[in-house]
Scaffold this motif. Structure first.
Motif, short mmCIF file in Angstrom:
data_model
loop_
_atom_site.label_atom_id
_atom_site.label_comp_id
_atom_site.label_asym_id
_atom_site.label_seq_id
_atom_site.Cartn_x
_atom_site.Cartn_y
_atom_site.Cartn_z
N TYR A 157 0.83 -1.20 0.00
CA TYR A 157 0.00 0.00 0.00
C TYR A 157 0.87 1.26 0.00
O TYR A 157 2.07 1.20 0.24
CB TYR A 157 -0.93 0.00 1.22
N LYS A 158 0.23 2.39 -0.24
CA LYS A 158 0.97 3.63 -0.48
C LYS A 158 1.46 4.31 0.80
O LYS A 158 2.63 4.70 0.91
CB LYS A 158 0.08 4.59 -1.27
N LEU A 159 0.57 4.49 1.78
CA LEU A 159 0.92 5.37 2.90
C LEU A 159 0.21 4.95 4.18
O LEU A 159 -0.98 4.61 4.17
CB LEU A 159 0.51 6.82 2.56
N LEU A 160 0.95 5.00 5.29
CA LEU A 160 0.40 4.82 6.63
C LEU A 160 0.82 6.01 7.49
O LEU A 160 2.01 6.34 7.57
CB LEU A 160 0.91 3.53 7.27
N ILE A 161 -0.16 6.66 8.11
CA ILE A 161 0.11 7.72 9.08
C ILE A 161 -0.28 7.16 10.44
O ILE A 161 -1.43 6.75 10.64
CB ILE A 161 -0.69 9.00 8.77
N LYS A 162 0.67 7.12 11.37
CA LYS A 162 0.41 6.44 12.63
C LYS A 162 0.72 7.35 13.82
O LYS A 162 1.26 8.45 13.67
CB LYS A 162 1.22 5.16 12.73
N ASN A 163 0.35 6.88 15.01
CA ASN A 163 0.57 7.59 16.27
C ASN A 163 -0.16 8.92 16.35
O ASN A 163 0.27 9.83 17.07
CB ASN A 163 2.08 7.80 16.52
#
Length: 312
Positions: A4-10
């Motif tokens: 997948y392209k992008l993960l924004i976490k926290n």
């Protein structure tokens, strides 16, 4: 490479706005903004969000890019629903005229306002218009806009309107410009000098719109909406209706200026025609408000315009 392209976490929180795929938020529902304490947002390879959840819902290894959003709030991109970003020249001199008490229509009738910009836009090359347009788009992006509606309307004649629409099309197809564009044909932004409103209406319906239809069918242009300045001294409701109907027949959505300087019945007209949106509406009637609510026609409010024009 990740799947997948992008993960924004926290993340500290995620603003979803709505949770049931609502197309519109009306009345008191506008106060019920959905804010979650989810810490992760996942984006697929098409650029669409496919998951919102906790840190334990996703694996970093599945993503091409991982961004640490520790302590941050993730907001949807801004939508700028009414812009005229393709133009040449400036109207600095008009500020002194406004301070001296001149109204919008007095400046317009004296050859300023839209007419001033029309003249400079006609004389500018397509490349000149494109370069200044791209600079404006990049400024919008810096301020958080991810979707912008872009109008023509500083041509009034067929060739200049097409030139403006081509400029919008070039930016729409430029992969280096990271913003979505909704293109609007606004050939009825003003009545051209030397023509009556009825003559201009005939030209728009019988010359300009058929040519735009040809350009769309040939794949040279993608135009989403049609706009008219429905106003006293510009296009009346009857002329506006005919122009909008002609645009709708070639597949354009209705999205027009109305009830800005005078109460013209634009809101009621927009509701009757099931317009996607009507802009300005400083002089909207109570009945117009009710009818637009029933038809779910969106009111695009432009409060700073009233201040600039010294209407408040």
């Amino acid at each position: 490479m990740g799947r997948y392209k992008l993960l924004i976490k926290n993340l500290r929180q995620v603003v979803q706005v709505c949770s049931n795929n609502e197309a519109l938020m009306c009345g008191e529902n506008q106060q019920q903004i959905v804010i979650t304490d989810a810490s992760c947002v996942a984006v697929n390879n098409d650029g669409n969000i496919f998951g919102i959840g906790g840190n334990d819902c996703f694996n970093d290894e599945d993503f091409e890019q991982v961004i640490d959003g520790s302590g941050c709030c993730l907001l949807p991109g801004l939508i700028d629903a009414h812009t005229h970003p393709v133009w040449a020249g400036d109207r600095v001199i008009e500020f002194s005229m406004k301070l001296a008490g001149c109204s919008y229509m007095q400046i317009h009738q004296a050859g300023g306002g839209i007419y001033f910009t029309v003249e400079h836009t006609k004389n500018a090359s397509e490349d000149e218009l494109y370069q200044s347009f791209v600079e404006r788009l990049h400024n919008m992006i810096k301020h958080g806009t991810t979707l912008v509606e872009c109008k023509s309307g500083y041509g009034l004649d067929l060739e200049t309107e097409l030139k403006m629409l081509r400029v919008i099309e070039r930016a729409r197809n430029d992969k280096n410009i990271k913003i979505d564009i909704s293109s609007t044909y606004c050939g009825a932004h003003a009545v051209p000098k030397g023509k009556t409103a009825e003559e201009a209406t005939y030209d728009i319906i019988n010359e300009q719109i058929p040519r735009i239809k040809d350009e769309i069918e040939a794949g040279r242009l993608h135009v989403d909406n049609i706009d008219v300045f429905c106003e006293k001294g510009v296009y009346d409701c009857s002329q506006t209706r005919r122009i909008l109907e002609a645009g709708r027949k070639i597949g354009l959505n209705i999205n027009f200026h109305g009830d800005e300087l005078h109460q013209t019945g634009s809101a009621e007209l927009g509701a009757e025609m099931k317009a996607h949106a009507v802009s300005h509406l400083e002089e909207i009637s109570k009945e117009g408000i009710k009818e637009m609510a029933k038809s779910q026609t969106v009111a695009v409010i432009l409060p700073t315009t009233a201040y600039i024009l010294r209407q408040v």
